[in-house]
Write an enzyme that holds these catalytic residues in place. Structure first.
Site, PDB file in Angstrom:
ATOM      1  N   GLU A   1      17.301   8.668  -6.551  1.00  0.00           N
ATOM      2  CA  GLU A   1      16.325   7.659  -5.110  1.00  0.00           C
ATOM      3  C   GLU A   1      18.462   8.107  -4.486  1.00  0.00           C
ATOM      4  OE1 GLU A   1      14.838   3.555  -4.154  1.00  0.00           O
ATOM      5  OE2 GLU A   1      14.341   3.706  -6.512  1.00  0.00           O
TER       6      GLU A   1
ATOM      7  N   GLU B   1       1.491  -4.528 -17.848  1.00  0.00           N
ATOM      8  CA  GLU B   1       1.809  -3.519 -18.262  1.00  0.00           C
ATOM      9  C   GLU B   1       2.737  -2.579 -17.323  1.00  0.00           C
ATOM     10  OE1 GLU B   1       0.832  -2.447 -22.126  1.00  0.00           O
ATOM     11  OE2 GLU B   1       2.130  -1.082 -21.640  1.00  0.00           O
TER      12      GLU B   1
ATOM     13  N   ASP C   1      18.173  -1.041 -13.918  1.00  0.00           N
ATOM     14  CA  ASP C   1      16.566  -0.261 -14.331  1.00  0.00           C
ATOM     15  C   ASP C   1      15.817  -0.504 -15.876  1.00  0.00           C
ATOM     16  OD1 ASP C   1      13.271   0.505 -12.656  1.00  0.00           O
ATOM     17  OD2 ASP C   1      14.708   1.896 -15.013  1.00  0.00           O
TER      18      ASP C   1
ATOM     19  N   PHE D   1       1.021  -1.103   0.061  1.00  0.00           N
ATOM     20  CA  PHE D   1      -0.296   0.153   0.378  1.00  0.00           C
ATOM     21  C   PHE D   1       0.954   1.001   0.069  1.00  0.00           C
ATOM     22  CE2 PHE D   1      -3.620   2.593   1.950  1.00  0.00           C
ATOM     23  CZ  PHE D   1      -4.552   3.027   0.782  1.00  0.00           C
TER      24      PHE D   1
ATOM     25  N   LYS E   1      13.849  -3.974 -17.700  1.00  0.00           N
ATOM     26  CA  LYS E   1      13.131  -3.518 -18.328  1.00  0.00           C
ATOM     27  C   LYS E   1      13.290  -4.091 -19.890  1.00  0.00           C
ATOM     28  CE  LYS E   1      11.608   0.796 -16.225  1.00  0.00           C
ATOM     29  NZ  LYS E   1      12.262   2.060 -15.881  1.00  0.00           N
TER      30      LYS E   1
ATOM     31  N   VAL F   1       7.068  -1.166 -17.106  1.00  0.00           N
ATOM     32  CA  VAL F   1       7.843  -0.856 -18.214  1.00  0.00           C
ATOM     33  C   VAL F   1       7.083   0.254 -18.543  1.00  0.00           C
ATOM     34  CG1 VAL F   1       8.653  -0.581 -20.258  1.00  0.00           C
ATOM     35  CG2 VAL F   1       8.511  -2.817 -19.278  1.00  0.00           C
TER      36      VAL F   1
ATOM     37  N   GLY G   1       5.184   8.179 -11.946  1.00  0.00           N
ATOM     38  CA  GLY G   1       4.265   8.890 -12.062  1.00  0.00           C
ATOM     39  C   GLY G   1       3.644   8.067 -10.503  1.00  0.00           C
TER      40      GLY G   1
ATOM     41  N   THR H   1       4.380  -4.995  -4.750  1.00  0.00           N
ATOM     42  CA  THR H   1       5.679  -4.185  -3.418  1.00  0.00           C
ATOM     43  C   THR H   1       6.436  -3.973  -4.532  1.00  0.00           C
ATOM     44  OG1 THR H   1       6.238  -6.252  -4.374  1.00  0.00           O
ATOM     45  CG2 THR H   1       4.832  -5.451  -2.467  1.00  0.00           C
TER      46      THR H   1
ATOM     47  N   LYS I   1       9.022  -4.777 -12.043  1.00  0.00           N
ATOM     48  CA  LYS I   1       9.626  -5.441 -12.584  1.00  0.00           C
ATOM     49  C   LYS I   1      10.326  -6.868 -12.293  1.00  0.00           C
ATOM     50  CE  LYS I   1      12.046  -1.983 -12.302  1.00  0.00           C
ATOM     51  NZ  LYS I   1      11.184  -0.829 -11.984  1.00  0.00           N
TER      52      LYS I   1
END
Lengths: 354, 354
Positions: B212, B152, B223, B11, B227, B155, B325, B99, B128
């Site tokens: 980060e 979906e 990262d 959450f 993808k 990526v 986002g 998560t 991912k």
């Protein structure tokens, strides 16, 4: 094995490219897409018409140099186009309409679509006329007869902008769009940036095969206007006619306009757009606009097209791809057929439920 | 009325944004999409877990400031996350897994997905880890239990690149792709073009909330590599692991590299790509590349992402949109649920056919 019988209405570049794909790729489609296509009829104003319930050899169709009325030499052929008879009575599941666009009343393509839908045949078309001028009537007719009326290729050839907005952006709440929807005018603007005057740039576009002998529809924005009508009606739920869309082309742009924009870090683009305003009304226009270079559409160069969808949940999502081309446009017809194939249970279920 | 019962696993920002959308848009979805969502369970490592067969008020969920273990105060709540019990036994049709991404073995998210699929629940995820490291196993499990495994949002957040390639570009023969798939590194490159050094640009990205505290995964390409694995396996039929993808980040780029590129009319971008070569093998890489300014990806600026699909029939088709986002990523979960809803007859039919 699923096989769709298909009739090609108009045998110019686009349907000829589709026939070529059928000749080359049927086996692949059967394995990868789950169906194959069988051409059972072709009509063409110039060549005549031919119908064969068993199928017409696609390779022969694309490799033969037919003379005027030449389909008469084929078994089941005639020197006349016989469009209504062929569309209504050929044993086709799907009609691929790719005749010329008539921007005034859409005819005879609108009648072609109407005849097909009335006789329970799916219609796939790349023709802007029916899609811009008669979509509401034809969609209602399609629903009544439990068939599809699909026209992905009417905007940006095979670049799947209509289907993308309707399926993969569902729920994102589309509020509007703006696009570069005419490759010829975009090419001309690019050449003007490189220093050519408007007339010289148009002449070059004609020499390159981008612009037609009469470039009016491309450079005055009329072609874009039809596309804006199609997209606004299909994606924003509008009921626009071409006259509802204000329209200004690029012919009045001068070398000094182009230069002044460049000095300010901007670039002119011919933009077709539509938005739903606060009162729920759709505001649509075609006009040259000065875009800052970091605008998503500023970098779209040459004959490429692009559309930027404005959505509530994702902001702007922009798709850039080919806006023309025989194979690219023939792919639009294939993509419409794929959509029909994937929705087929829906059509069958509805029919069974009657 | 169709209602899907949904369990939110994790959450944080994304599932919280989804709950907010449920609170605000259920009526609209019912009218426009044909279904509504009913949150029947939530688990979170920090907050605990809560299950309610009748549904949990979405507005209360997003408006309450819960303390650590705070779900214990709710009816049906516990201070423990109880993930396996909730996922296996909550009366949910769909599990929304959001998560944290574990790039080594994907756990515990892979187990979350496995438990859900094994108990006949659809999985939608933005994670991912499972998508990159266990998609083949999880897709097989989904097929066996006649449910969906959709990702979906793994990526480019809600920008629908996976579904676009699989549905709207079907039949166009995808041969490869190249993309700008990490907003942080793209932002850093943009700031370096504006004159900042690498470290200063990273610090600024951290201050803006893009990067980060440990920016390694973003700037070293790890990262993007996940993808590329996801897309190559899903869209090109590969069976890649992260170690199969050569990976170089942007940390070694210097101010003089950036300047030299600019002098040649080029720009550095961190590009993740995969192609099927002539021998049918997939070649995949992550590396900084100097792009000419007219390359479709050269104009993608700031934290925006983009992917350019290479197809046989259409050439390049490029999609540009948000890459991150909370709301944009929550929309990805919604878009997965819409896809499940539209395919629902397929799932129901298969179950009935057993």
């Amino acid at each position: 094995m699923v096989q769709y019988n298909i009739a090609l209405i108009g045998f110019g570049g686009v349907n000829r490219a589709l026939a070529q794909l059928v000749a080359e790729r049927n086996e692949q489609w059967q394995a990868e897409l789950g169906f194959r296509l069988n051409i059972v009829a072709v009509t063409d104003l110039d060549l005549g018409s031919v119908v064969s319930a068993n199928g017409i050899d696609a390779r022969m169709l694309v490799e033969t140099k037919f003379e005027r009325g030449g389909f008469a030499k084929l078994s089941g052929g005639s020197a006349e186009a016989d469009n209504e008879k062929v569309i209504r009575h050929a044993p086709a599941d799907i009609i691929a309409e790719a005749t010329f666009t008539n921007p005034d009343d859409g005819e005879p393509a609108v009648s072609h679509c109407r005849w097909a839908l009335e006789s329970g045949k799916h219609v796939v078309t790349t023709n802007k006329g029916p899609a811009a001028l008669a979509a509401a009537e034809l969609k209602m007719l399609a629903r009544r007869h439990h068939v599809a009326f699909e026209y992905e290729g009417a905007v940006m050839s095979g670049t799947p902008v209509i289907r993308m907005a309707k399926t993969t952006l569902a729920g994102a709440c589309l509020t509007g769009f703006e696009g570069i929807l005419n490759g010829t005018s975009n090419y001309v603007l690019g050449r003007m940036e490189a220093g050519l005057g408007f007339s010289a740039a148009v002449s070059e576009a004609q020499a390159m095969g981008y612009a037609e002998a009469d470039p009016t529809a491309d450079v005055e924005g009329y072609d874009v206007r039809l596309k804006v009508v199609i997209l606004a009606n299909e994606l924003l739920g509008g009921a626009l006619k071409p006259a509802d869309v204000s329209c200004k082309g690029i012919s009045s742009l001068t070398a000094s306009d182009i230069e002044a924009a460049a000095k300010d870090g901007c670039r002119w683009k011919l933009i077709g757009s539509a938005y739903r305003n606060e009162n729920g009304r759709i505001e649509a226009s075609v006009a040259p606009r000065r875009l800052a270079l970091d605008h998503p559409l500023a970098g779209v160069s040459g004959a490429t097209n692009a559309i930027s969808f404005r959505t509530d949940l994702l902001g702007a999502v922009t798709v850039t791809g080919p806006g023309a081309g025989r194979v690219e446009t023939a792919y639009a017809l294939l993509s419409d057929i794929i959509a029909i194939h994937r929705a087929e249970p829906a059509y069958t279920t509805k029919e069974a439920a009657e």
